[in-house]
Design a protein around this motif. Structure first.
Motif, PDB file in Angstrom:
ATOM      1  N   GLU A 336       0.855  -1.180   0.000  1.00 53.89           N
ATOM      2  CA  GLU A 336       0.000   0.000   0.000  1.00 53.89           C
ATOM      3  C   GLU A 336       0.894   1.233   0.000  1.00 53.89           C
ATOM      4  O   GLU A 336       1.857   1.302   0.763  1.00 53.89           O
ATOM      5  N   PHE A 337       0.567   2.197  -0.826  1.00 56.23           N
ATOM      6  CA  PHE A 337       1.467   3.325  -1.034  1.00 56.23           C
ATOM      7  C   PHE A 337       1.849   4.017   0.272  1.00 56.23           C
ATOM      8  O   PHE A 337       0.993   4.497   1.010  1.00 56.23           O
ATOM      9  N   SER A 338       3.126   4.023   0.550  1.00 51.93           N
ATOM     10  CA  SER A 338       3.784   4.840   1.570  1.00 51.93           C
ATOM     11  C   SER A 338       3.464   4.494   3.017  1.00 51.93           C
ATOM     12  O   SER A 338       3.878   5.203   3.920  1.00 51.93           O
ATOM     13  N   THR A 339       2.767   3.393   3.279  1.00 56.69           N
ATOM     14  CA  THR A 339       2.354   3.102   4.653  1.00 56.69           C
ATOM     15  C   THR A 339       3.215   2.052   5.342  1.00 56.69           C
ATOM     16  O   THR A 339       3.008   1.786   6.522  1.00 56.69           O
ATOM     17  N   ILE A 340       4.153   1.443   4.655  1.00 57.52           N
ATOM     18  CA  ILE A 340       4.924   0.258   5.057  1.00 57.52           C
ATOM     19  C   ILE A 340       4.017  -0.891   5.486  1.00 57.52           C
ATOM     20  O   ILE A 340       4.429  -1.774   6.243  1.00 57.52           O
ATOM     21  N   VAL A 341       2.781  -0.894   4.996  1.00 54.98           N
ATOM     22  CA  VAL A 341       1.911  -2.053   5.152  1.00 54.98           C
ATOM     23  C   VAL A 341       2.356  -3.105   4.141  1.00 54.98           C
ATOM     24  O   VAL A 341       2.594  -2.798   2.973  1.00 54.98           O
ATOM     25  N   GLY A 342       2.477  -4.339   4.590  1.00 54.23           N
ATOM     26  CA  GLY A 342       2.908  -5.414   3.707  1.00 54.23           C
ATOM     27  C   GLY A 342       3.633  -6.493   4.481  1.00 54.23           C
ATOM     28  O   GLY A 342       3.580  -6.537   5.715  1.00 54.23           O
ATOM     29  N   ASP A 343       4.321  -7.375   3.774  1.00 55.50           N
ATOM     30  CA  ASP A 343       5.086  -8.440   4.416  1.00 55.50           C
ATOM     31  C   ASP A 343       6.359  -7.863   5.013  1.00 55.50           C
ATOM     32  O   ASP A 343       7.162  -7.244   4.303  1.00 55.50           O
ATOM     33  N   ARG A 344       6.560  -8.088   6.317  1.00 54.26           N
ATOM     34  CA  ARG A 344       7.710  -7.528   7.017  1.00 54.26           C
ATOM     35  C   ARG A 344       8.647  -8.633   7.474  1.00 54.26           C
ATOM     36  O   ARG A 344       8.219  -9.607   8.088  1.00 54.26           O
ATOM     37  N   GLU A 345       9.909  -8.455   7.175  1.00 58.18           N
ATOM     38  CA  GLU A 345      10.955  -9.319   7.704  1.00 58.18           C
ATOM     39  C   GLU A 345      11.680  -8.522   8.785  1.00 58.18           C
ATOM     40  O   GLU A 345      12.228  -7.450   8.517  1.00 58.18           O
ATOM     41  N   VAL A 346      11.655  -9.025  10.014  1.00 59.13           N
ATOM     42  CA  VAL A 346      12.259  -8.323  11.150  1.00 59.13           C
ATOM     43  C   VAL A 346      13.700  -8.786  11.292  1.00 59.13           C
ATOM     44  O   VAL A 346      13.963  -9.966  11.539  1.00 59.13           O
ATOM     45  N   LEU A 347      14.645  -7.862  11.128  1.00 50.76           N
ATOM     46  CA  LEU A 347      16.067  -8.182  11.094  1.00 50.76           C
ATOM     47  C   LEU A 347      16.757  -7.583  12.312  1.00 50.76           C
ATOM     48  O   LEU A 347      16.606  -6.394  12.604  1.00 50.76           O
TER      49      LEU A 347
END
Length: 359
Positions: A336-347
């Motif tokens: 979704e544009f500019s929201t950092i909504v999506g699949d997250r890899e926590v590093l």
């Protein structure tokens, strides 16, 4: 990291134009924040809040702790240059108003901008015309999620600024869980790159963004592993809040430097660019967190500009020197544009043995 010589006036003008152009596509959309109050004690003393993760049993409910620290200000030449740039960005808005040329192109990325009865919201990349495929947009960010203290500060600043906007202003406020500082895009929505390890980005750059391919599973896994290794070799940065800025691009910002001689973020960006020579050309060049975006391009008017600028100065006086240390970075396939909504890899930072955690 090495210090840089002072910038010439022409170079300074170039930097501010580059910074404002990048901010015009920064991530700043989400649900409108509810107001909360965060007042620092002893506002006239040059001591500030430090926000870090805490495992102490006395703070299990917040996972964060506030302490009072002296602020030495920006130390490195890079930090001083950034601080000066943030000041010029604030002055550009204060002496002018919104820049409609920066705001108009972004309206197509949102729903509900033209309808006076609707509150705008961001489009999913698959809703664009023409659409982008999942995996087209990938970025590494510093989340502010590690500190409830920082989240409360950001929410309070946002609520205060929103009440100063003229009636009818179209505005988006970032959701609390999505506050972040962008470190690096391996693939931008306006410039998707399927395989940024290749100098040509693994795609035909003459094609429109919607026509470019997305990474294969093997390419994605390789990209993720490279990013994981780079993050695991990166020490935990200590960010220092420099200024609250309302930019002429419509974006309300927390702007940061690093404490002391720190240059962790810039060093990581340099190593990412070396590892991904075919990544998108536009990259963040400062450290900032977007709180809200004004998406109506009509001028706010002198009374509102003056009130917002004064509020930014007041918050800056209270918050300058606030420190924040994240424990993880997020690598995101944004949907979704500019929201950092999506699949997250926590590093995990500074831990070569830590595997990524999918979220």
């Amino acid at each position: 990291m090495p210090r840089h010589s002072a910038l010439r006036p022409s170079r300074r003008r170039k930097m501010i134009h580059m910074a404002t152009a990048l901010l015009a596509t920064a991530a700043t959309v989400g649900a409108v924040l509810a107001a909360s109050t965060w007042l620092l004690r002893h506002p006239n003393r040059q001591k500030h809040v430090v926000a870090r993760r805490s495992n102490e049993e006395s703070h299990p409910q917040t996972n964060g702790v506030a302490a009072i620290e002296d602020d030495a200000g920006p130390v490195t030449q890079e930090a001083k240059d950034w601080a000066a740039l943030y000041g010029r960005m604030a002055a550009e808005f204060e002496t002018g108003d919104l820049n409609p040329k920066a705001i108009e192109p972004l309206k197509s990325w949102f729903h509900g901008v033209e309808d006076p009865e609707e509150t705008p919201w961001p489009k999913k990349y698959t809703e664009l015309e023409p659409p982008l495929q999942f995996g087209s947009v990938r970025l590494l960010v510093i989340p502010l999620d590690d500190s409830p203290v920082i989240l409360r500060i950001a929410a309070s600043v946002t609520a205060d600024m929103m009440r100063l906007l003229p009636e009818g202003t179209k505005v988006f406020a970032n959701a609390r869980g999505n506050y972040h500082c962008t470190v690096f895009h391996t693939s931008q929505p306006s410039d998707p790159r399927a395989d940024p390890t290749r100098p040509d980005g693994g795609t035909d750059l003459s094609l429109e963004p919607s026509q470019r391919r997305v990474p294969t599973d093997a390419e994605w896994k390789r990209e993720l592993e490279i990013v994981r290794q780079l993050v695991s070799a990166t020490p935990v940065p200590l960010l220092r809040l420099e200024r609250v800025v309302q930019a002429s691009t419509g974006v309300l910002l927390l702007t940061w430097t690093e404490v002391g001689e720190g240059g962790v973020t810039s060093d990581l960006r340099h190593r990412l660019r070396e590892a991904f020579p075919g990544a998108s050309t536009k990259q963040a060049s400062i450290i900032h967190s977007s709180l809200l975006r004004i998406v109506s391009s009509r001028p706010l008017g002198r009374p509102a500009v003056d009130a917002i600028s004064e509020a930014c100065r007041r918050w800056t006086a209270k918050l300058r020197g606030t420190q924040y240390s994240p424990k993880t970075l997020w690598f995101i396939r944004e949907t979704e544009f500019s929201t950092i909504v999506g699949d997250r890899e926590v590093l995990t930072l500074g831990d070569a043995n830590a595997p990524p955690r999918h979220w």
